[in-house]
Design a protein around this motif. Structure first.
Motif, short mmCIF file in Angstrom:
data_model
loop_
_atom_site.label_atom_id
_atom_site.label_comp_id
_atom_site.label_asym_id
_atom_site.label_seq_id
_atom_site.Cartn_x
_atom_site.Cartn_y
_atom_site.Cartn_z
N ILE A 499 54.97 28.19 -21.29
CA ILE A 499 54.20 28.22 -22.53
C ILE A 499 54.44 26.93 -23.32
O ILE A 499 55.42 26.23 -23.12
CB ILE A 499 54.58 29.43 -23.41
CG1 ILE A 499 56.06 29.32 -23.86
CG2 ILE A 499 54.30 30.74 -22.70
CD1 ILE A 499 56.44 30.36 -24.90
N HIS A 500 53.50 26.64 -24.20
CA HIS A 500 53.71 25.62 -25.23
C HIS A 500 54.43 26.31 -26.39
O HIS A 500 53.82 27.13 -27.09
CB HIS A 500 52.38 25.06 -25.73
CG HIS A 500 51.63 24.27 -24.71
ND1 HIS A 500 52.05 23.03 -24.28
CD2 HIS A 500 50.48 24.53 -24.05
CE1 HIS A 500 51.18 22.57 -23.39
NE2 HIS A 500 50.22 23.45 -23.23
N PRO A 501 55.70 26.02 -26.61
CA PRO A 501 56.45 26.77 -27.63
C PRO A 501 56.24 26.22 -29.05
O PRO A 501 57.19 25.91 -29.77
CB PRO A 501 57.90 26.59 -27.18
CG PRO A 501 57.90 25.23 -26.56
CD PRO A 501 56.55 25.05 -25.92
N PHE A 502 55.01 26.08 -29.44
CA PHE A 502 54.71 25.65 -30.81
C PHE A 502 53.31 26.12 -31.15
O PHE A 502 52.52 26.51 -30.29
CB PHE A 502 54.82 24.13 -30.96
CG PHE A 502 53.90 23.34 -30.08
CD1 PHE A 502 52.59 23.08 -30.46
CD2 PHE A 502 54.33 22.85 -28.85
CE1 PHE A 502 51.73 22.36 -29.65
CE2 PHE A 502 53.48 22.13 -28.03
CZ PHE A 502 52.17 21.89 -28.43
N GLU A 503 52.97 26.06 -32.42
CA GLU A 503 51.64 26.42 -32.88
C GLU A 503 51.22 25.45 -33.97
O GLU A 503 51.95 25.23 -34.94
CB GLU A 503 51.62 27.85 -33.43
CG GLU A 503 50.25 28.34 -33.83
CD GLU A 503 49.30 28.47 -32.65
OE1 GLU A 503 48.10 28.24 -32.83
OE2 GLU A 503 49.78 28.79 -31.54
N ILE A 504 50.06 24.84 -33.77
CA ILE A 504 49.46 23.99 -34.80
C ILE A 504 48.55 24.89 -35.62
O ILE A 504 47.47 25.27 -35.16
CB ILE A 504 48.69 22.82 -34.18
CG1 ILE A 504 49.59 21.98 -33.28
CG2 ILE A 504 48.07 21.95 -35.29
CD1 ILE A 504 48.87 20.86 -32.54
N ILE A 505 48.97 25.24 -36.81
CA ILE A 505 48.19 26.14 -37.64
C ILE A 505 46.97 25.40 -38.20
O ILE A 505 45.84 25.90 -38.16
CB ILE A 505 49.03 26.70 -38.80
CG1 ILE A 505 50.25 27.46 -38.25
CG2 ILE A 505 48.19 27.61 -39.69
CD1 ILE A 505 49.90 28.65 -37.41
N ALA A 506 47.18 24.21 -38.73
CA ALA A 506 46.06 23.48 -39.33
C ALA A 506 46.40 22.00 -39.41
O ALA A 506 47.54 21.62 -39.63
CB ALA A 506 45.75 24.03 -40.72
N ILE A 507 45.37 21.19 -39.21
CA ILE A 507 45.42 19.75 -39.50
C ILE A 507 44.14 19.45 -40.24
O ILE A 507 43.05 19.52 -39.68
CB ILE A 507 45.52 18.89 -38.23
CG1 ILE A 507 46.76 19.25 -37.41
CG2 ILE A 507 45.55 17.41 -38.60
CD1 ILE A 507 46.88 18.45 -36.12
N GLY A 508 44.25 19.13 -41.51
CA GLY A 508 43.07 18.85 -42.30
C GLY A 508 43.29 17.66 -43.20
O GLY A 508 44.11 17.71 -44.10
N GLY A 509 42.57 16.55 -42.93
CA GLY A 509 42.78 15.35 -43.72
C GLY A 509 44.18 14.83 -43.51
O GLY A 509 44.55 14.41 -42.42
#
Length: 786
Positions: A499-509
């Motif tokens: 698994i990819h053991p991370f989570e990108i919740i949001a990237i905005g600006g």
């Protein structure tokens, strides 16, 4: 800011001409030629029009450009974290994030035919979806935009978008379509999410105001540079243009230049945006204060969904734990399933509950490659495929390999983590929330960006730097994890999986929100900050001014002589919260936001010393009840010892840190681990810190002298000499840092407490472990021979 690309300047000219030509009022080429003829004046207005008489003459000579009107619209999602973190389920969090991202990066640009422009790659990948969103040729009249706002179809072009790189969009449009476009933006968010907050506002301006800033209807009454100089004692003028009562002529001229321009129009829209978001309805506006409010049953005795906010309307018996769903949470969960790219996951529960009859998440996208919801993980994998370097790839024999060429990549299907438990399994049950935000952005926009071309270039540069720095940091700091599902896992297949053991919740600006394993958190935060500055510095558009290029290394508490000077006027700060995987998300979000605020305050304070780089504040939370108020109060009341008789204050923490200091802290923790400093003694020294400076120093020296000579050298070089040197002699104050002297007291800080808390979360690189083993063997052989 240096001039943006010529193509961007041409694009803005075309956009303004298209807005003026809408409805057949004039020929586009005629408008382009007229705009290009006055471009030298509009691009340098204060040099070409220094007096009000010059401004009046220019307006009289170009009366058509003054009397014509075009629309300017600003809008996007608000209270994003409230919507995303409404549920504690990672799949619903991922689904909410993906749903907002599709609206931000695909749906709104699709209004403007974004798939026809290279500036919107996400739209190009979903070309058919974008076309059907506006007007479905197979079923005439069934396109969403065509159904609800038919006047917008065909009237908007991609050149009109100034920026749309995250949660907000800024765009031109024909003046008659301002209300339609603002309503369409708000309605799209409500249609897709039902509950996400969104807001959009618009205004009409003349083409010359885009470059000259706001002007009054009667140009003779406009405050221009010469008239401001004669009214410099006016309090309203001082407040609006931000100059002091005793300001010189040069100061007033500088303040005027910084205020006037396109940024003045954007500032007006931003104020209207905040007012509308707060529910204020302007008497002059034809729009209601809330355009499309969602309505839900709130009867107190009905079953609630998992978020406990809305009434449940269906129960999914096919899913683990048979959760109850309201329609908004069902949409999040279904989109979260789609973004996992696992073909074995069935959406039958969504169909059985009749949700798909109301909203089909794959409508217009079935069978279309790359047109479905894309998670940030899939975009990260595309980045790896493009870069072909920097990611540690694991194989099923538990070997890890750093690949540099495509031929070296082993085809292993790595899946997204399904829960915080899976992310925490890569770090003994602990995860870290990283919340990052740009520094000095508002001031830079206000002072440096005066044209829509510069706005577009700036937004592209910042968004690209943010995304690439996040990907780069994750690729270099986080390894794929070989996860073995336990009995509590929601996975049907209990076989081990990568698994990819991370989570990108949001990237905005310039905003970033991540969840990563705790043992990689500080390294990821540091790399994001460093790479962000490096990417912006490479553009050559954000160099420090001569007055700002003074030596900033003295502000670092760790080996200041080895610190690099600031590379860019813009940087990024982060808040990092390390906590157990079962910590409530709403609570973690509240704390990490406070940490970010603290880090940004540190960055702002250091700017006066010439440091324009990033900062990081972090907290290790091993018990949810550890902090009952806020972090600032916790540190002031629980981690600060005051000795009034000695006029001395001891701060049992050293956060926030600069990026250089954070790198030093990581190296120091590794050095302490290599020194084999007994854990019991680490904790004992920590407990003695609050008893006074001398007591802690005496005990540290006692325990340190009992170590071997090689271990003592590690501490001397990486802790005592690096952090704790005294001001007046060649000694050191370990475990205290150099004093901060104020008129009425002396303040001492220490990183020992943070060092102890990070002990379990900082890893020693494998190559260093091997070299350490060799050194230990040499020491053992030497002792045996003696």
């Amino acid at each position: 800011m240096e001039n943006p690309d010529k193509n961007i300047a041409q694009q803005m000219t075309v956009a303004i001409a298209q807005c003026l030509s809408w409805g057949g009022s004039a020929n586009i080429d005629t408008n382009i030629n007229q705009l290009q003829s006055v471009a030298p004046i509009l691009q340098s207005p204060f040099e070409a029009l220094p007096r009000k008489e010059d401004l009046e003459q220019f307006i009289a000579a170009n009366l058509g450009l003054w009397e014509a009107k075009i629309g300017l619209v600003y809008g996007g999602a608000t209270k994003i974290k409230q919507y995303v973190f409404e549920s504690a389920d990672l799949q619903e969090i991922r689904g909410a994030s993906a749903l907002l991202d599709r609206i931000n990066l695909i749906d709104l640009p699709a209004f403007f035919q974004g798939e026809t422009s290279d500036h919107f790659p996400e739209c190009q990948k979903a070309k058919i979806y974008c076309e059907k969103l506006r007007s479905d040729h197979e079923k005439p009249g069934s396109g969403w935009l065509e159904t609800h706002f038919p006047n917008l179809v065909g009237a908007l072009t991609p050149e009109m978008i100034v920026y749309s790189t995250g949660g907000n969009i800024l765009a031109f449009c024909p003046a008659a379509l301002v209300d339609d476009l603002t309503d369409a933006i708000e309605k799209r968010y409500v249609t897709e999410t039902l509950t996400a907050n969104a807001c959009a506002v618009g205004t009409t301006v003349s083409p010359v105001e885009i470059y000259l800033g706001l002007l009054t209807e009667t140009v003779e009454n406009t405050l221009w540079l010469d008239s401001i100089k004669t009214h410099k004692d006016n309090l309203a003028a001082q407040a609006y243009f931000s100059f002091a009562a005793n300001a010189t002529t040069e100061d007033i001229e500088k303040a005027f230049r910084e205020r006037k321009g396109f940024s003045e129009l954007v500032g007006k829209l931003a104020n209207q945006f905040n007012q509308r978001r707060s529910g204020y309805s302007s008497p002059k506006s034809s729009r209601p204060s809330r355009r499309f409010p969602p309505n839900f049953e709130t009867h107190p005795y009905l079953m609630r969904d998992d978020s406990d906010r809305r009434s449940a309307v269906a129960q999914a018996s096919l899913l683990p734990d048979t959760p109850h769903f309201s329609e908004p949470t069902a949409r999040k969960r279904r989109v979260g399933q789609i973004t996992k790219r696992d073909k074995k996951i069935s959406g039958q529960w969504y169909i059985d509950a009749k949700f798909q009859e109301l909203w089909d998440p794959l409508e217009h996208t079935r069978g279309i490659e790359d047109a479905e919801f894309r998670s940030w993980i899939s975009k990260f994998e595309s980045f790896l495929s493009d870069q072909q370097k920097g990611y540690l790839v694991g194989n099923y024999d538990s070997e890890r390999k750093l690949f540099d060429h495509k031929d070296d990549v082993r085809e292993i299907h790595r899946r997204e983590a399904r829960s915080l438990t899976e992310i925490g399994s890569a770090s003994n049950g602990y995860v870290a929330y990283i919340y990052a935000d740009g520094n000095n952005m508002g001031a830079y926009i206000r002072d440096q960006i005066k044209t829509p071309e510069q706005y577009q270039q700036f937004s592209q540069d910042v968004f690209e730097a943010t995304v690439q720095s996040v990907y780069w940091a994750l690729a270099h700091c986080v390894k794929p994890h070989y996860y073995t599902p336990d009995a509590k896992s929601s996975r049907d297949n209990k076989s081990p999986v990568w698994i990819h053991p991370f989570e990108i919740i949001a990237i905005g600006g310039d905003d970033v929100l991540l969840i990563v394993p705790a043992n990689t958190a500080l390294a990821v935060a540091q790399k994001i900050g460093e790479k962000f500055e490096e990417i912006l510095a490479q553009t050559g558009r954000y160099a420090l001014e001569s007055k700002d290029t003074k030596d900033s290394t003295a502000c670092h508490r760790y080996q200041s002589s080895t610190a690099k000077t600031s590379q860019s006027r813009l940087s990024i700060s982060s808040g990092v919260l390390i906590t157990a995987e079962n910590t409530p998300i709403y609570y973690a979000d509240k704390l990490v936001s406070q940490l970010l605020k603290s880090a940004k305050k540190k960055a702002k304070d250091l700017r006066e010393q010439g440091y324009f780089g990033g900062t990081v504040d972090f907290l290790t939370l091993k018990a949810v009840t550890m902090i009952s108020s806020n972090i600032e109060s916790f540190r002031s009341e629980g981690l600060t010892v005051r000795f009034s008789e000695r006029q001395q204050e001891l701060k049992l923490y050293a956060a926030p840190y600069t990026l250089h200091e954070l790198g030093g802290l990581i190296d120091t923790v590794r050095a302490v681990k290599k020194s084999k400093f007994p854990r019991s003694q680490l904790y004992q020294i920590r407990s003695l810190l609050e008893q006074g400076k001398r007591t802690a120093m005496l005990n540290y020296r006692y325990f340190r002298i009992r170590l071997g000579k090689d271990e003592q050298r590690l501490l001397e070089g990486n802790f005592e000499a690096a952090w704790c040197e005294a001001e007046t002699n060649r000694g050191n104050l370990a475990p205290w840092l150099t004093a901060v002297r104020k008129p009425n007291k002396t303040i001492y800080e220490t990183l020992w407490r943070e060092l102890v808390e990070l002990y379990d979360f900082i890893q020693i690189p494998e190559d260093e472990l091997e070299s350490q083993a060799e050194v230990s063997q040499i020491i053992q052989d030497r002792e045996a021979s003696s």
